[in-house]
Every structure is written in C-alpha cells, then in structure tokens.
Write a protein that holds these residues in place. Structure first.
Motif, PDB file in Angstrom:
ATOM      1  N   SER A   1      -0.279   0.759   1.643  1.00 13.58           N
ATOM      2  CA  SER A   1      -1.642   0.382   0.844  1.00 13.58           C
ATOM      3  C   SER A   1      -2.194   1.780   0.234  1.00 13.58           C
ATOM      4  O   SER A   1      -2.443   1.244  -0.802  1.00 13.58           O
ATOM      5  CB  SER A   1      -2.317  -0.190   2.005  1.00 13.58           C
ATOM      6  N   GLN A   2      -1.919   2.698   0.944  1.00 11.15           N
ATOM      7  CA  GLN A   2      -2.831   3.878   0.422  1.00 11.15           C
ATOM      8  C   GLN A   2      -1.850   4.297  -1.046  1.00 11.15           C
ATOM      9  O   GLN A   2      -2.447   4.648  -1.956  1.00 11.15           O
ATOM     10  CB  GLN A   2      -2.601   5.239   1.340  1.00 11.15           C
TER      11      GLN A   2
ATOM     12  N   LYS B   1      -2.692   2.046  -3.842  1.00 12.52           N
ATOM     13  CA  LYS B   1      -4.008   1.985  -4.215  1.00 12.52           C
ATOM     14  C   LYS B   1      -4.158   3.271  -5.092  1.00 12.52           C
ATOM     15  O   LYS B   1      -5.095   3.739  -5.898  1.00 12.52           O
ATOM     16  CB  LYS B   1      -5.060   2.409  -2.804  1.00 12.52           C
TER      17      LYS B   1
ATOM     18  N   LEU C   1      -8.568   4.873   1.818  1.00 13.58           N
ATOM     19  CA  LEU C   1      -8.616   3.448   2.327  1.00 13.58           C
ATOM     20  C   LEU C   1      -9.915   3.588   3.174  1.00 13.58           C
ATOM     21  O   LEU C   1     -10.352   4.442   4.118  1.00 13.58           O
ATOM     22  CB  LEU C   1      -7.436   3.254   3.546  1.00 13.58           C
ATOM     23  N   THR C   2     -10.673   2.556   2.641  1.00 12.59           N
ATOM     24  CA  THR C   2     -12.041   2.308   3.494  1.00 12.59           C
ATOM     25  C   THR C   2     -11.876   1.495   4.990  1.00 12.59           C
ATOM     26  O   THR C   2     -10.707   0.738   4.935  1.00 12.59           O
ATOM     27  CB  THR C   2     -12.931   1.615   2.485  1.00 12.59           C
TER      28      THR C   2
ATOM     29  N   ASP D   1     -13.096  -1.386   5.064  1.00 12.14           N
ATOM     30  CA  ASP D   1     -12.912  -2.648   4.610  1.00 12.14           C
ATOM     31  C   ASP D   1     -11.473  -2.941   4.515  1.00 12.14           C
ATOM     32  O   ASP D   1     -11.111  -3.992   4.483  1.00 12.14           O
ATOM     33  CB  ASP D   1     -13.804  -3.230   3.631  1.00 12.14           C
ATOM     34  N   ASP D   2     -10.865  -1.932   3.609  1.00 14.40           N
ATOM     35  CA  ASP D   2      -9.652  -2.187   3.272  1.00 14.40           C
ATOM     36  C   ASP D   2      -8.311  -2.435   4.540  1.00 14.40           C
ATOM     37  O   ASP D   2      -7.667  -3.065   4.581  1.00 14.40           O
ATOM     38  CB  ASP D   2      -9.096  -0.805   2.580  1.00 14.40           C
TER      39      ASP D   2
ATOM     40  N   THR E   1      -9.020  -5.805   6.197  1.00 16.01           N
ATOM     41  CA  THR E   1      -8.337  -6.625   5.532  1.00 16.01           C
ATOM     42  C   THR E   1      -6.645  -6.708   5.608  1.00 16.01           C
ATOM     43  O   THR E   1      -6.213  -7.628   5.932  1.00 16.01           O
ATOM     44  CB  THR E   1      -8.492  -6.558   3.924  1.00 16.01           C
ATOM     45  N   LEU E   2      -6.278  -5.272   5.811  1.00 18.34           N
ATOM     46  CA  LEU E   2      -4.778  -5.079   6.218  1.00 18.34           C
ATOM     47  C   LEU E   2      -4.655  -5.741   7.667  1.00 18.34           C
ATOM     48  O   LEU E   2      -3.622  -6.442   7.750  1.00 18.34           O
ATOM     49  CB  LEU E   2      -4.541  -3.689   6.287  1.00 18.34           C
TER      50      LEU E   2
END
Length: 154
Positions: A37-38, A41, A47-48, A50-51, A54-55
C-alpha cells in the motif's frame, strides 16, 4: 510511523519472541500489505492510521469471505484458520458500535434527510455510514436502516 503501525511492529516482535505462529503469520501478511500500500501511495507519503484501518478492514473481509468459500467446499479446517486470522486482525480495529448506537445514528440520519419511506434508503445509508465510519459493519447499518424505514412506514 503512525501509532497503529508502531503497535503492529511491536506486536510482530512480541509474536516472534513468544513463538506465536498464527499471530506472527498474520502480522507478517499485514506488514506486507502495508508495504504494498505504501508503494502504491508513493514513498514520500506515510500511511496514516486511517489508511491502515481501511487495509485491516479489507483483510478481515477477505478472510471472512474465504472462510465462507472453504466451508461451502467442505474444508472446515481451512475455514476455521481463516476465521482465526480474521480474529487476530480484529484486534487492530476500533471497538464496534452496539445495535442501539447504530439505531441512534440511523434516527439522526432520518431526521437530517426527512426520511419518508424506503425511497430514502440511499440517502439514509450515506448519512449513517458517514456518521459511523469504521465503527460498524455496512451490513449491520443496512439492516438497521431497513428496520427503521419499515417501522416508520407503519
């Protein structure tokens, strides 16, 4: 590093020390998903929390769906393993709202959109999901909105 990423990293180290194979396996998979994901992005943006939430939610959903498929295929042990993995991941989700709290959010949404019947289902779902973001499963919210609209129609 976000607070949640730090907690995941420290839990990973603890799982290694404790030789907790299930937790270690799940946390390694989560870390790999976070790294992917990083990369998607971009390296500059971290990554926050929240990220990550969500993951984690997506991974839990994948495990639940896989368990269902395994169960239908008669592979009960595999289904159980998927559910155990989902349970490890759930530790990183915020506490879910109770049915009463969801219904209060539904009632607030109904007042905001002046709900008059089932035709307002979409508006109410949008408002309610925004109000309970991450704190309630969409299926539970949908059931509460339907129940509210059915009761108000009578």
């Amino acid at each position: 590093m976000s607070d949640l990423a730090g907690k995941i990293q420290s839990d990973l180290v603890a799982a290694m020390k404790n030789k907790d194979e299930l937790k270690l396996s799940v946390l390694r998979m989560l870390k790999a998903a976070m790294q992917l994901s990083q990369v998607e992005k971009g390296r500059q943006k971290q990554l926050t929390d929240d990220d990550i939430l969500t993951l984690v939610k997506r991974l839990i959903k994948q495990r639940s769906e896989a368990a269902e498929v395994y169960r239908k295929g008669g592979a009960e042990e595999r289904a159980q393993r998927e559910l155990e993995e989902a349970k490890v991941l759930e530790a990183y989700q915020p506490t879910q709202l109770s049915d009463e709290e969801i219904m209060k959010a539904v009632e607030r949404a109904a007042a905001e959109v002046h709900a008059a019947g089932m035709k307002d289902m979409g508006k109410m779902m949008g408002r309610t999901m925004a109000a309970v973001k991450g704190l309630a499963d969409g299926n539970r919210v949908k059931a509460a909105v339907q129940k509210y609209l059915e009761q108000s129609a009578h």
